[in-house]
Design a protein around this motif. Structure first.
Motif, PDB file in Angstrom:
ATOM      1  N   THR A 261       1.516 -37.597   6.429  1.00  0.00           N
ATOM      2  CA  THR A 261       2.405 -36.716   5.678  1.00  0.00           C
ATOM      3  C   THR A 261       2.394 -37.178   4.228  1.00  0.00           C
ATOM      4  OG1 THR A 261       3.810 -36.344   7.610  1.00  0.00           O
ATOM      5  CG2 THR A 261       4.772 -35.874   5.474  1.00  0.00           C
TER       6      THR A 261
ATOM      7  N   GLN B  53       7.734 -29.175  10.557  1.00  0.00           N
ATOM      8  CA  GLN B  53       8.553 -30.373  10.710  1.00  0.00           C
ATOM      9  C   GLN B  53      10.039 -30.027  10.748  1.00  0.00           C
ATOM     10  OE1 GLN B  53       7.155 -32.531   7.297  1.00  0.00           O
ATOM     11  NE2 GLN B  53       5.235 -33.138   8.271  1.00  0.00           N
TER      12      GLN B  53
ATOM     13  N   ARG C 284      -2.596 -33.207  15.199  1.00  0.00           N
ATOM     14  CA  ARG C 284      -3.428 -34.411  15.042  1.00  0.00           C
ATOM     15  C   ARG C 284      -2.673 -35.546  14.340  1.00  0.00           C
ATOM     16  NH1 ARG C 284      -9.058 -32.580  12.490  1.00  0.00           N
ATOM     17  NH2 ARG C 284      -9.475 -34.795  12.840  1.00  0.00           N
ATOM     18  N   HIS C 285      -1.395 -35.297  14.029  1.00  0.00           N
ATOM     19  CA  HIS C 285      -0.544 -36.305  13.375  1.00  0.00           C
ATOM     20  C   HIS C 285      -1.187 -36.837  12.097  1.00  0.00           C
ATOM     21  CE1 HIS C 285       1.982 -36.281  16.932  1.00  0.00           C
ATOM     22  NE2 HIS C 285       0.913 -36.473  17.679  1.00  0.00           N
ATOM     23  N   GLN C 286      -1.743 -35.922  11.328  1.00  0.00           N
ATOM     24  CA  GLN C 286      -2.332 -36.325  10.059  1.00  0.00           C
ATOM     25  C   GLN C 286      -1.244 -36.855   9.126  1.00  0.00           C
ATOM     26  OE1 GLN C 286      -4.673 -33.078   8.525  1.00  0.00           O
ATOM     27  NE2 GLN C 286      -6.185 -33.218  10.142  1.00  0.00           N
TER      28      GLN C 286
ATOM     29  N   GLN D  96      -0.601 -30.946  12.194  1.00  0.00           N
ATOM     30  CA  GLN D  96       0.555 -31.548  12.853  1.00  0.00           C
ATOM     31  C   GLN D  96       0.197 -32.075  14.238  1.00  0.00           C
ATOM     32  OE1 GLN D  96       2.572 -32.059  10.124  1.00  0.00           O
ATOM     33  NE2 GLN D  96       4.149 -31.960  11.700  1.00  0.00           N
TER      34      GLN D  96
END
Length: 476
Positions: free
Chosen positions: A463, A284, A459-461, A457
């Motif tokens: 945060t 990130q 898969r936009h799991q 990241q």
């Protein structure tokens, strides 16, 4: 000997595999002149009023010794104020902090958050709002609830703030679990390499990658210049603070003599969860500062080429290893002799890197070297050590020639081995988990975590900030 275009292409791919080793060697070379650029010549005795922020969520097992050690440090009593930010704890943390506040009125402050669970950064911001709300604090120390400061640590850190160019100071977090196990000792070697050596190199470069989350001291004015708050949008709030401090024009320095002991995970799954959070945070941060990398004119030392190469070599080490393996396996089919000679060259460089890690790290932290000498030797893993033996022994190389494909693919296979170590990390199978890490290598374990971070990241799991369970195993 002539090479066709495809051979040259595959050799180039394999050469990429040397980048992490070269970056490692570069760090160890840079650490050499640290004695000439350690900032100590610009320090002096300085004892500012320090507000110490201790974020705590269900930390009853570790908080008492940590706070008492803070109060017993070699530092004037009237110049320390410990603010424990209780993040809606449901264990005995509130009672424990309340007792400490009554025992040390004015020196220990209990700040209770009734709605917690948002993560460390939000908790710290509640504390910052309090301590920056008046003019008492001249500096702010951010720490973890489980770490134990050596008596002289804070005094060693504050001396750097005499230099007006310094905005923040980070201490040396040393793994201090007692008695600890094999994994704790591997972590101890990792920390010695990454901090006692790596951060010395960053001091020389004038660019610091990260303030240790468990022990970071900020000059008040520097902290206020970056907004007086901690970033809540990433999993690497300490790294964002480090970057922002430097981009605002202040220096961040590492003091290897300011030692803070920390309890680290004792199991593969617990370590995996912790490092997955760190690795996702680094990804990130990499995207957040994409316009600063390799741009020294606008980003200063953070935009330097050497710092950027070291950062990206570590971040993308598993990708580089996979590309290298693909190149070797393909070259084995097209030109086996060239593949073997290239493989030998790559592993000779790997040997130099490993030897430097063991030698320089042992010199930089002799206490850790004595405690974890075997782990320092076994750090690359038994599989990698066997391959090094093959490279150096023509007789052994001849005996195992049919297995060359396995050797070429080993960087990828080693990550699969340590992934299995995570899957079998159960009470009944802990011995097998340990064996698999010893074979695959602790470094391969960290690389496998990075792969997991890439996937998470992509898969936009969500945060989320996962707490590492601590049992109070540090004895200062």
């Amino acid at each position: 000997m002539t090479w066709d275009f495809s051979d040259a292409l595959f050799i180039l791919l394999i050469a990429l595999g040397s980048i992490p080793a070269l970056a490692s060697v570069l760090q160890y070379v840079l650490a050499g002149p640290h004695a000439l650029r350690d900032h100590l010549d610009r320090t002096a005795a300085y004892l500012p009023r320090v507000a110490i922020l201790v974020p705590a969520w269900n930390e009853g097992a570790v908080l008492g010794p940590a706070v008492r050690r803070l109060l017993d440090m070699d530092y004037p009593d009237e110049r320390i104020r410990v603010v424990v930010i209780d993040d809606a704890s449901t264990d005995n943390t509130p009672e424990l902090v309340g007792a400490l506040a009554r025992e040390h009125p004015g020196r220990v402050v209990h700040l209770r958050r009734e709605q917690g669970g948002q993560g460390k950064a939000h908790t710290l911001n509640a504390g910052l709002e309090l301590v920056l709300g008046d003019d008492w604090a001249q500096a702010v120390l951010i720490m973890d609830a489980d770490v134990v400061f050596e008596t002289s640590a804070l005094r060693r850190m504050t001396r750097h703030l005499v230099d007006p160019s310094v905005g923040a100071v980070t201490a040396y977090i040393r793994e201090g679990s007692v008695p600890g196990n094999w994994l704790n000792r591997f972590i101890a070697i990792e920390y010695a390499a990454a901090q006692a050596v790596g951060r010395r190199a960053q001091n020389v470069l004038g660019a610091m990658a990260c303030l240790a989350g468990g022990a970071q001291l900020h000059d008040r004015a520097s902290l206020e210049r970056i907004g007086g708050r901690i970033d809540t949008s990433t999993l690497a709030e300490d790294t964002v603070t480090t970057m922002e401090t430097q981009l605002a024009g202040a220096r961040v320095v590492f003091d290897p003599h300011a030692i803070v002991l920390a309890e680290e995970p004792a199991g593969v799954n617990a370590l995996w969860r912790q490092r997955l959070r760190w690795a996702r945070g680094n990804l990130q941060v990499t995207g957040r500062y994409r316009h600063n990398w390799f741009r020294r004119r606008s980003a200063g030392p953070l935009g330097g080429w050497i710092f950027g190469i070291i950062w990206f070599a570590l971040l993308f080490e598993p990708v580089i290893a996979l590309v290298c393996s693909v190149g070797l396996v393909t070259l084995l089919v097209t030109d086996a002799d060239v593949a073997w000679r290239t493989f030998q060259s790559l592993w000779l460089l790997s040997f130099v890197s490993v030897a430097l890690i063991v030698a320089v790290t042992s010199f930089a932290d002799t206490d850790t070297a004595k405690r974890a000498g075997a782990e320092a030797v076994l750090f690359p893993g038994i599989g990698n050590l066997f391959i090094l033996a093959v490279v150096f022994s023509p007789w052994l190389a001849q005996q195992v020639e049919p297995a060359r494909l396995l050797f070429y693919a080993w960087p990828a296979l080693a990550m699969l081995v340590v992934w299995l170590a995570r899957l079998v990390d159960r009470p009944r199978w802990r011995w097998l988990s340990a064996l698999l890490v010893l074979v695959g290598g602790y470094g391969s374990l960290l690389s496998a975590v990075n792969v997991n971070a890439y996937v998470a990241q992509a898969r936009h799991q969500p945060t989320t900030w996962a707490k590492t369970e601590k049992k109070g195993m540090v004895q200062g």
